[in-house]
Design a protein around this motif. Structure first.
Motif, PDB file in Angstrom:
ATOM      1  N   VAL A  50      95.371 -28.478  17.537  1.00  0.00           N
ATOM      2  CA  VAL A  50      96.808 -28.307  17.710  1.00  0.00           C
ATOM      3  C   VAL A  50      97.406 -29.778  17.486  1.00  0.00           C
ATOM      4  N   GLN A  54      99.855 -29.678  26.792  1.00  0.00           N
ATOM      5  CA  GLN A  54     100.084 -28.658  27.876  1.00  0.00           C
ATOM      6  C   GLN A  54      99.427 -27.449  27.922  1.00  0.00           C
ATOM      7  N   ASP A  60      99.632 -25.162  24.691  1.00  0.00           N
ATOM      8  CA  ASP A  60     100.738 -24.444  24.395  1.00  0.00           C
ATOM      9  C   ASP A  60     101.783 -25.328  23.604  1.00  0.00           C
ATOM     10  N   ARG A  61     101.450 -26.489  23.617  1.00  0.00           N
ATOM     11  CA  ARG A  61     102.446 -27.490  23.103  1.00  0.00           C
ATOM     12  C   ARG A  61     101.543 -28.963  23.215  1.00  0.00           C
ATOM     13  N   SER A 101     100.689 -32.718  17.140  1.00  0.00           N
ATOM     14  CA  SER A 101     102.162 -32.906  17.324  1.00  0.00           C
ATOM     15  C   SER A 101     102.935 -33.072  16.047  1.00  0.00           C
ATOM     16  N   GLU A 102     104.314 -32.893  16.373  1.00  0.00           N
ATOM     17  CA  GLU A 102     105.148 -33.260  15.293  1.00  0.00           C
ATOM     18  C   GLU A 102     104.998 -35.036  15.000  1.00  0.00           C
ATOM     19  N   SER A 147     102.922 -32.774  22.089  1.00  0.00           N
ATOM     20  CA  SER A 147     104.113 -33.786  21.807  1.00  0.00           C
ATOM     21  C   SER A 147     103.730 -35.363  21.770  1.00  0.00           C
TER      22      SER A 147
END
Length: 282
Positions: free
Chosen positions: A155, A85, A59-60, A157-158, A62
């Protein structure tokens, strides 16, 4: 023949059937093991399990600095943390670390859990002055093998931008530190340094206890410049030696040579004029 499964189970009671398809519209059983079987005339039931990998992208993702906030200090060790996550399965997860576009580390997992979980990966760094402004990223990638989706579901991260504080260093450490100065001459002593935060400067000398930055040095002596910030300081000493205004012996030698040359010219002129006679145009 047919399929045994918690979802999509099917049985076909026809003797001439040799293909039965297992179909699922929405699979939510993370531990499902569908089994294909056949019922033989003699009562035997051979079967085979179809390996199924049910996966989910996070989902995320970071990135942060563990137990730290604000600027970093050169030479100090820090732990970067990558929080991932709700991802599954962990045994197919690959975490990749980057500084800019430069790969730093790759982490794989042997956890056999098939259900979605939260995961945190860490990377230890010891930043230097060149890391000031660098951007770090972490990437969660699911490597599901050659039969899985290509490219791998990923995916990222920033980016996390680094601010690194470091002590001052002189811009020209090789500059001449021994200077000769004539009485009354004005010189400028260069004590430029770089650092983060930007350094402040303090001057001391054998003649003055304190002086402003880039002071006019009119008095021979020893001048020490110190560049400092919150991280550290560095000093540089200039030695200014007196130099005579000029060598008076050399001055009189030059004057004597000039006079001697003038006398020779006059004598040559008189002799030539006399030999040429009174009507010469000389």
């Amino acid at each position: 023949m047919g399929w045994e499964a918690t979802f999509g189970g099917i049985s076909v009671e026809k003797k001439d059937v040799n293909v039965v398809t297992w179909t699922v519209d929405n699979l939510t059983d993370w531990t499902i093991e569908p089994k294909c079987y056949i019922n033989l005339i003699d009562g035997e039931q051979p079967s085979i399990v179809l390996p199924v990998i049910l996966y989910k992208t996070p989902d995320r993702v970071s990135i942060s600095v563990l137990n730290h906030s604000g600027p970093m200090v050169k030479g100090t060790q820090y732990h970067l943390q990558c929080d991932i996550q709700n991802i599954a399965p962990l045994q197919n997860l690959v975490v990749k670390w980057y500084k800019g576009n430069e790969p730093l580390d790759i982490v794989t997992y042997s956890n056999v859990s098939k259900r979605p979980e939260d995961l945190s990966a860490t990377l230890m760094i010891s930043p230097n002055r060149n890391d000031d402004g660098a951007q770090y990223r972490c990437r969660a990638e699911l490597d599901l093998g050659p039969e899985g989706p290509q490219p791998h579901p990923t995916v990222t991260s920033e980016p996390l931008s680094m601010t690194v504080h470091y002590p001052p260093t002189f811009s020209r450490p090789e500059a001449e530190n021994h200077l000769d100065i004539r009485v009354g001459e004005v010189i400028t002593l260069n004590c430029t340094a770089t650092g983060r935060p930007p350094p402040e400067y303090r001057w001391q000398s054998s003649d003055f206890q304190e002086a402003l930055f880039t002071p006019p040095s009119e008095v021979p002596g020893t001048y020490t410049c110190t560049a400092y910030n919150q991280i550290g300081e560095i000093s540089k000493t200039f030695t200014v030696n007196p130099k005579p205004k000029g060598d008076r012996t050399t001055f009189w030698v030059i004057i004597g040579l000039g006079l001697g040359l003038a006398i020779v010219v006059v004598i040559v002129y008189v002799v030539v004029k006399h030999r040429a006679g009174p009507n010469s145009i000389i």
